[in-house]
Design a protein around this motif. Structure first.
Motif, PDB file in Angstrom:
ATOM      1  N   ASN A  72      61.409  64.243  45.181  1.00 33.45           N
ATOM      2  CA  ASN A  72      60.907  62.963  44.685  1.00 33.45           C
ATOM      3  C   ASN A  72      61.928  62.125  43.938  1.00 33.45           C
ATOM      4  OD1 ASN A  72      58.270  63.728  45.583  1.00 33.45           O
ATOM      5  ND2 ASN A  72      58.083  64.984  43.755  1.00 33.45           N
ATOM      6  N   GLY A  73      63.036  62.721  43.529  1.00 34.34           N
ATOM      7  CA  GLY A  73      64.009  62.003  42.722  1.00 34.34           C
ATOM      8  C   GLY A  73      63.691  62.110  41.240  1.00 34.34           C
ATOM      9  N   ILE A  74      64.622  61.596  40.436  1.00 31.27           N
ATOM     10  CA  ILE A  74      64.466  61.645  38.982  1.00 31.27           C
ATOM     11  C   ILE A  74      64.758  60.268  38.392  1.00 31.27           C
ATOM     12  CG2 ILE A  74      64.955  64.104  38.729  1.00 31.27           C
ATOM     13  CD1 ILE A  74      67.835  63.394  37.941  1.00 31.27           C
ATOM     14  N   SER A  75      64.259  60.057  37.190  1.00 29.66           N
ATOM     15  CA  SER A  75      64.513  58.806  36.483  1.00 29.66           C
ATOM     16  C   SER A  75      65.933  58.812  35.919  1.00 29.66           C
ATOM     17  CB  SER A  75      63.508  58.640  35.337  1.00 29.66           C
ATOM     18  OG  SER A  75      63.746  59.627  34.341  1.00 29.66           O
ATOM     19  N   ILE A  76      66.405  57.627  35.575  1.00 29.15           N
ATOM     20  CA  ILE A  76      67.709  57.513  34.929  1.00 29.15           C
ATOM     21  C   ILE A  76      67.691  58.286  33.606  1.00 29.15           C
ATOM     22  CG2 ILE A  76      69.244  55.870  33.750  1.00 29.15           C
ATOM     23  CD1 ILE A  76      68.593  53.889  36.053  1.00 29.15           C
ATOM     24  N   GLN A  77      66.578  58.205  32.879  1.00 30.88           N
ATOM     25  CA  GLN A  77      66.458  58.916  31.601  1.00 30.88           C
ATOM     26  C   GLN A  77      66.585  60.432  31.809  1.00 30.88           C
ATOM     27  OE1 GLN A  77      62.764  58.315  29.489  1.00 30.88           O
ATOM     28  NE2 GLN A  77      63.343  59.715  27.851  1.00 30.88           N
ATOM     29  N   LYS A  78      65.927  60.958  32.838  1.00 33.90           N
ATOM     30  CA  LYS A  78      66.009  62.398  33.085  1.00 33.90           C
ATOM     31  C   LYS A  78      67.417  62.780  33.521  1.00 33.90           C
ATOM     32  CE  LYS A  78      63.692  66.308  35.205  1.00 33.90           C
ATOM     33  NZ  LYS A  78      62.511  66.763  35.955  1.00 33.90           N
ATOM     34  N   ALA A  79      68.059  61.947  34.336  1.00 39.61           N
ATOM     35  CA  ALA A  79      69.442  62.225  34.743  1.00 39.61           C
ATOM     36  C   ALA A  79      70.335  62.301  33.510  1.00 39.61           C
ATOM     37  CB  ALA A  79      69.934  61.156  35.715  1.00 39.61           C
ATOM     38  N   GLN A  80      70.122  61.397  32.555  1.00 37.71           N
ATOM     39  CA  GLN A  80      70.899  61.413  31.318  1.00 37.71           C
ATOM     40  C   GLN A  80      70.618  62.691  30.527  1.00 37.71           C
ATOM     41  OE1 GLN A  80      70.618  57.912  28.819  1.00 37.71           O
ATOM     42  NE2 GLN A  80      71.448  58.985  27.045  1.00 37.71           N
ATOM     43  N   GLU A  81      69.339  63.064  30.407  1.00 40.78           N
ATOM     44  CA  GLU A  81      68.985  64.282  29.664  1.00 40.78           C
ATOM     45  C   GLU A  81      69.645  65.518  30.278  1.00 40.78           C
ATOM     46  OE1 GLU A  81      64.720  64.626  29.536  1.00 40.78           O
ATOM     47  OE2 GLU A  81      64.492  62.665  28.581  1.00 40.78           O
ATOM     48  N   ILE A  82      69.602  65.605  31.603  1.00 37.63           N
ATOM     49  CA  ILE A  82      70.232  66.754  32.279  1.00 37.63           C
ATOM     50  C   ILE A  82      71.733  66.741  32.042  1.00 37.63           C
ATOM     51  CG2 ILE A  82      70.667  67.885  34.485  1.00 37.63           C
ATOM     52  CD1 ILE A  82      67.922  66.706  35.428  1.00 37.63           C
ATOM     53  N   THR A 140      72.594  67.797  28.581  1.00 35.65           N
ATOM     54  CA  THR A 140      72.383  69.245  28.434  1.00 35.65           C
ATOM     55  C   THR A 140      73.585  70.013  28.987  1.00 35.65           C
ATOM     56  OG1 THR A 140      69.971  69.037  28.546  1.00 35.65           O
ATOM     57  CG2 THR A 140      70.907  71.194  29.092  1.00 35.65           C
ATOM     58  N   VAL A 141      74.068  69.595  30.144  1.00 39.51           N
ATOM     59  CA  VAL A 141      75.204  70.283  30.768  1.00 39.51           C
ATOM     60  C   VAL A 141      76.485  70.067  29.945  1.00 39.51           C
ATOM     61  CG1 VAL A 141      76.660  70.447  32.829  1.00 39.51           C
ATOM     62  CG2 VAL A 141      74.182  70.133  33.075  1.00 39.51           C
ATOM     63  N   MET A 142      76.718  68.840  29.548  1.00 42.03           N
ATOM     64  CA  MET A 142      77.979  68.511  28.868  1.00 42.03           C
ATOM     65  C   MET A 142      78.045  69.020  27.429  1.00 42.03           C
ATOM     66  SD  MET A 142      78.871  64.686  30.312  1.00 42.03           S
ATOM     67  CE  MET A 142      77.429  63.924  29.575  1.00 42.03           C
ATOM     68  N   HIS A 143      76.879  69.097  26.781  1.00 46.89           N
ATOM     69  CA  HIS A 143      76.892  69.414  25.346  1.00 46.89           C
ATOM     70  C   HIS A 143      76.022  70.622  24.975  1.00 46.89           C
ATOM     71  CE1 HIS A 143      79.149  65.792  24.619  1.00 46.89           C
ATOM     72  NE2 HIS A 143      78.281  65.107  25.326  1.00 46.89           N
ATOM     73  N   GLY A 144      75.448  71.285  25.973  1.00 51.28           N
ATOM     74  CA  GLY A 144      74.652  72.472  25.696  1.00 51.28           C
ATOM     75  C   GLY A 144      73.384  72.135  24.995  1.00 51.28           C
ATOM     76  N   CYS A 194      74.733  62.418  22.398  1.00 50.90           N
ATOM     77  CA  CYS A 194      75.395  63.529  21.703  1.00 50.90           C
ATOM     78  C   CYS A 194      76.777  63.152  21.182  1.00 50.90           C
ATOM     79  CB  CYS A 194      75.522  64.730  22.640  1.00 50.90           C
ATOM     80  SG  CYS A 194      73.946  65.399  23.173  1.00 50.90           S
ATOM     81  N   CYS A 195      77.592  62.496  22.023  1.00 51.76           N
ATOM     82  CA  CYS A 195      78.979  62.214  21.634  1.00 51.76           C
ATOM     83  C   CYS A 195      79.264  60.734  21.453  1.00 51.76           C
ATOM     84  CB  CYS A 195      79.950  62.816  22.644  1.00 51.76           C
ATOM     85  SG  CYS A 195      79.886  62.045  24.288  1.00 51.76           S
TER      86      CYS A 195
END
Length: 168
Positions: free
Chosen positions: A151-161, A164-168, A11-12
C-alpha cells in the motif's frame, strides 16, 4: 507527485534529501555463526553461503522497494534472502544473463529496524536484466512490512523509519 523526498531530522537537526535507502552487509544467520563456520563459508557483496550442523545455507542480496505517497522514488532496503541450493545455483549460473522469467522462492533473512520481526517472511526474488540487484516481493501476510510494501507509506512514516535506522 513530489520530485525529491527530504526532511529535517528530529534527532540531529540535519536536512536529509533523497528517498531513504538502507542496506545490510550480511544475512543475519551469517552474522550469528561462529568464526569456524564462517571460515569455511563465503560472503561477498551479493552472495553468501556456509555449512553448519543443519547443512548448507545459501543467500543472495536483493532490493525491496516501499512506495512513499507523493514521492517519485521509493524507500529502498538492501536485504538478504535465503534460497534453496537449486535456486541459488541457477541464480549464480545465470548471473551474466539473468533468467528474468523465473522467480525464486526465498525467506527474508534480516531483522529490519522499526518493524516487528521481519525474519523469515516468505518472498519471491525477481532477477533483473539491467545489472541491478534482483527485486523482492513479499508473500501476502498480516505483517506491517507486507502492508507497507503493498500500500505504500506516508512521508511521515518514511521519516520515522529513516530516523530509527540512522539514530537508533
Amino acid at each position: 507527485m513530489a520530485g525529491i523526498f527530504s526532511f529535517k531530522c528530529s534527532c540531529c537537526g540535519e536536512v536529509h534529501e533523497g528517498s531513504p535507502s538502507f542496506a545490510f552487509r550480511a544475512p543475519d544467520p551469517w552474522l550469528e555463526q561462529p568464526e569456524e563456520i564462517k571460515s569455511t563459508g563465503r560472503i561477498g557483496d551479493d552472495l553468501c553461503f556456509y555449512e553448519d550442523e543443519d547443512g548448507w545455507h545459501f543467500f543472495i542480496r536483493v532490493i525491496i522497494e516501499i512506495p512513499i505517497y507523493g514521492v517519485s522514488e521509493p524507500f529502498m532496503w538492501g536485504v538478504w534472502v535465503s534460497l534453496s541450493r537449486e535456486s541459488y545455483e541457477h541464480y549464480v549460473e545465470t548471473w551474466d544473463e539473468p533468467d528474468t522469467d523465473r522467480a525464486y522462492f526465498g525467506w527474508f533473512c534480516n531483522y529490519l529496524p522499526y518493524y516487528e520481526n521481519t525474519y523469515a517472511l516468505a518472498t519471491d526474488v525477481h532477477p533483473r536484466s539491467d545489472g541491478s540487484r534482483p527485486y523482492l516481493t513479499l508473500h501476502e501476510s498480516d505483517h506491517e512490512l507486507f502492508r507497507d510494501f503493498e500500500n505504500g507509506i506516508s512521508i511521515q512514516k518514511a521519516q520515522e523509519i529513516a530516523e530509527t535506522v540512522m539514530h537508533g
